[in-house]
Design a protein around this motif. Structure first.
Motif: not given
Length: 327
Positions: A72-89
């Motif tokens: 919820p904190f990263l998705m509104p800014f980066f607008k990528i898949s959940l797997n992409g959010i996992y890669a960022i973290v």
């Protein structure tokens, strides 16, 4: 003709390095031991557990569930898949070259697209925060924390946002719709003609993959520490601001041993080289993505761009906020 020149150059390089090993046996031993000690004492205990655990999560399609708390904190800014959010973290928490490995694993597992993988690789493969706070800052004897932490991690995040809304604005869907994990697993299993992998098989494969990757990184660290024989043999010993040219070259080749040699005498040099990571980190990143069609040249371009942005950031900080923050 070009092939003959390349062969001649490689042969000459091999002969030169072999000659240096024989001409400087004590230095060769010292550089090799430095590489092995750094690998065993820092990389193995900090990276190997993450490699194994991340391999398990990717193989069992658990990555999307793991990052739901931060999405919820990263998705509104980066607008990528959940797997992409996992890669960022993982890329920001675990450090070189774990970000590249996770991105390559997700891409090879058909969990992110090539465009998304290229976008993530541009800014998600950085020095780990544990390494930065527990080793770099004390070695440089820097008392402040925020300006350096922001320079190390805030700038890549801002750079990633810049890329998302410029170069990658129209090539990555704003509302990605990845294949559900169970459906994807069934598709891959049907394509391979095998049943879904079991937990023990996943654990075995993840351990083997982690050990293979960490062993390669150890080889790179030893090799690039040995390459310090080149400046040792051919560069004149010039000291500027208390730092020898050999120490700066060491930092460019293998950054951890270079930081130890430079110490607190020239913190700005170290802070500017950290986003780039040194040639050893570049080679380690290549070893993580070489089985994919992701571009190392684009990765290098983004690393150089981040180094330039970091230089501008520290210049402005020192100009407007403090005249002694690097002392």
């Amino acid at each position: 003709m070009r092939k003959n020149i390349k062969t001649f150059f490689l042969t000459l390089t091999f002969i030169l390095l072999t000659g240096l090993l024989l001409a400087f046996p004590k230095e060769s031993l010292a550089f090799s031991l430095t590489g092995l000690q750094l690998w065993f004492n820092r990389m193995v205990p900090t990276l190997l557990p993450f490699m194994i655990l991340s391999g398990i999560m990717i193989r069992l399609n658990l990555t999307e569930h793991v990052v739901k708390a931060v999405s919820p904190f990263l998705m509104p800014f980066f607008k990528i898949s959940l797997n992409g959010i996992y890669a960022i973290v993982i890329g920001f928490l675990c450090g070189f070259p774990m970000g590249a490995k996770v991105i390559a694993d997700l891409y090879e597992g058909h969990k992110i697209s090539k465009k998304e993988a290229s976008f993530l690789l541009a800014f998600c493969n950085n020095i780990g925060p544990v390494y930065f706070i527990s080793f770099v800052l004390p070695t440089l004897e820097l008392s402040l924390v925020f300006p350096y932490v922001f320079g190390m991690y805030g700038l890549p995040l801002c750079y990633g946002l810049f890329l998302r809304y410029t170069i990658y604005r129209n090539v990555i869907p704003a509302t990605p719709c990845p294949i559900p994990a169970r459906k994807l697993r069934n598709i891959l299993s049907a394509a391979e003609g095998t049943a879904p992998i079991s937990l023990l098989d996943t654990l075995d494969d993840s351990i083997l993959s982690g050990l293979y990757s960490i062993a390669k990184l150890g080889g790179y660290m030893v090799l690039f520490n040995l390459l310090n024989l080149l400046p040792r043999a051919f560069l004149p010993v010039v000291t500027c601001a208390g730092v020898e040219t050999g120490a700066v070259a060491n930092c460019l080749l293998e950054i951890t041993s270079g930081i130890s040699r430079i110490g607190s005498r020239a913190p700005l040099i170290v802070l500017l080289l950290l986003p780039f990571g040194g040639f050893s980190c570049i080679a380690q990143t290549y070893s993580m993505i070489k089985n994919t069609d992701l571009s190392l040249k684009k990765y290098l371009f983004h690393k150089l761009a981040l180094s330039g942005i970091t230089l501008l950031y520290y210049f402005l900080w020192q100009l407007f906020f403090s005249s002694s923050f690097l002392l």
